[in-house]
Design a protein around this motif. Sequence first.
Motif, PDB file in Angstrom:
ATOM      1  N   GLY A   1       0.817  -1.207   0.000  1.00 12.49           N
ATOM      2  CA  GLY A   1       0.000   0.000   0.000  1.00 12.49           C
ATOM      3  C   GLY A   1       0.853   1.261   0.000  1.00 12.49           C
ATOM      4  N   GLU A   2       1.905   1.263   0.803  1.00 20.24           N
ATOM      5  CA  GLU A   2       2.794   2.422   0.846  1.00 20.24           C
ATOM      6  C   GLU A   2       3.518   2.595  -0.487  1.00 20.24           C
ATOM      7  OE1 GLU A   2       5.222   1.939   4.330  1.00 20.24           O
ATOM      8  OE2 GLU A   2       3.583   2.502   5.665  1.00 20.24           O
ATOM      9  N   LEU A   3       3.895   1.492  -1.108  1.00 20.91           N
ATOM     10  CA  LEU A   3       4.540   1.555  -2.419  1.00 20.91           C
ATOM     11  C   LEU A   3       3.587   2.150  -3.457  1.00 20.91           C
ATOM     12  CD1 LEU A   3       6.958   0.928  -4.248  1.00 20.91           C
ATOM     13  CD2 LEU A   3       6.022  -1.374  -4.548  1.00 20.91           C
ATOM     14  N   ARG A   4       2.319   1.780  -3.393  1.00 19.41           N
ATOM     15  CA  ARG A   4       1.319   2.328  -4.316  1.00 19.41           C
ATOM     16  C   ARG A   4       1.209   3.848  -4.147  1.00 19.41           C
ATOM     17  NH1 ARG A   4      -3.256   0.131  -2.471  1.00 19.41           N
ATOM     18  NH2 ARG A   4      -3.903   2.064  -1.503  1.00 19.41           N
ATOM     19  N   VAL A   5       1.217   4.321  -2.898  1.00 22.35           N
ATOM     20  CA  VAL A   5       1.149   5.757  -2.625  1.00 22.35           C
ATOM     21  C   VAL A   5       2.395   6.455  -3.168  1.00 22.35           C
ATOM     22  CG1 VAL A   5       1.165   7.492  -0.781  1.00 22.35           C
ATOM     23  CG2 VAL A   5      -0.380   5.532  -0.640  1.00 22.35           C
ATOM     24  N   LEU A   6       3.564   5.871  -2.942  1.00 26.34           N
ATOM     25  CA  LEU A   6       4.805   6.468  -3.453  1.00 26.34           C
ATOM     26  C   LEU A   6       4.799   6.543  -4.972  1.00 26.34           C
ATOM     27  CD1 LEU A   6       7.417   4.774  -1.092  1.00 26.34           C
ATOM     28  CD2 LEU A   6       6.794   7.206  -1.142  1.00 26.34           C
ATOM     29  N   LYS A   7       4.329   5.493  -5.612  1.00 28.93           N
ATOM     30  CA  LYS A   7       4.282   5.508  -7.082  1.00 28.93           C
ATOM     31  C   LYS A   7       3.306   6.555  -7.595  1.00 28.93           C
ATOM     32  CE  LYS A   7       5.845   0.825  -8.072  1.00 28.93           C
ATOM     33  NZ  LYS A   7       5.499  -0.495  -8.629  1.00 28.93           N
ATOM     34  N   SER A   8       2.192   6.735  -6.912  1.00 26.15           N
ATOM     35  CA  SER A   8       1.236   7.761  -7.363  1.00 26.15           C
ATOM     36  C   SER A   8       1.827   9.159  -7.158  1.00 26.15           C
ATOM     37  CB  SER A   8      -0.107   7.621  -6.638  1.00 26.15           C
ATOM     38  OG  SER A   8      -0.059   8.109  -5.320  1.00 26.15           O
ATOM     39  N   ALA A   9       2.565   9.365  -6.066  1.00 24.58           N
ATOM     40  CA  ALA A   9       3.211  10.661  -5.831  1.00 24.58           C
ATOM     41  C   ALA A   9       4.273  10.924  -6.892  1.00 24.58           C
ATOM     42  CB  ALA A   9       3.830  10.698  -4.431  1.00 24.58           C
ATOM     43  N   ALA A  10       5.039   9.889  -7.253  1.00 25.23           N
ATOM     44  CA  ALA A  10       6.062  10.044  -8.293  1.00 25.23           C
ATOM     45  C   ALA A  10       5.415  10.381  -9.631  1.00 25.23           C
ATOM     46  CB  ALA A  10       6.903   8.772  -8.406  1.00 25.23           C
ATOM     47  N   ALA A  11       4.314   9.726  -9.945  1.00 30.00           N
ATOM     48  CA  ALA A  11       3.617  10.011 -11.206  1.00 30.00           C
ATOM     49  C   ALA A  11       3.093  11.446 -11.209  1.00 30.00           C
ATOM     50  CB  ALA A  11       2.471   9.023 -11.415  1.00 30.00           C
TER      51      ALA A  11
END
Length: 154
Positions: free
Chosen positions: A131-141
């Motif tokens: 879940g945290e990885l998903r949030v980080l990827k959305s922030a990077a995008a």
Amino acid sequence: MKLELLSRHCTPTITDDMGFTSAENSFTLKEVRSAHGKGRGIPQSCRAYARVLCSKSPQEINDFAKEAAENDGRLARGPLRDTCREIEAHQFLLLRITELIYFYDASLKMSLDTVNKNASRHQMAYNVLRGELRVLKSAAAWLETYCKKLLNAS
């Protein structure tokens, strides 16, 4: 000068009901659901922190302090006038988030190799990391989209 400016305008330490305290200048990222650069995933305070860290002259730092004093006391909340400097600050954030993505991804891969998938605690930890990885990827995008939008506008 940067540290002094940040310490004058840092967020207060917050203690929750359980007695845990948050560190000064900590940031909570939330998932950004819009691919068009709209959303609230990157807090303004985090973006301001990057703007201050990426400042290159005492004049820029003084301008941040003056702006905060003239407004509501918050530091570097608006975009920089120099588009290249604004992009640089956001690319700084993108680099840090990309590094975190790499480490989270490596942790997830390692946990798949070593964790018994039937163990509920390990499964919960794995799900939290995912879940945290998903949030980080959305922030990077979001950051990538924002930088591209600024680059195209200049």
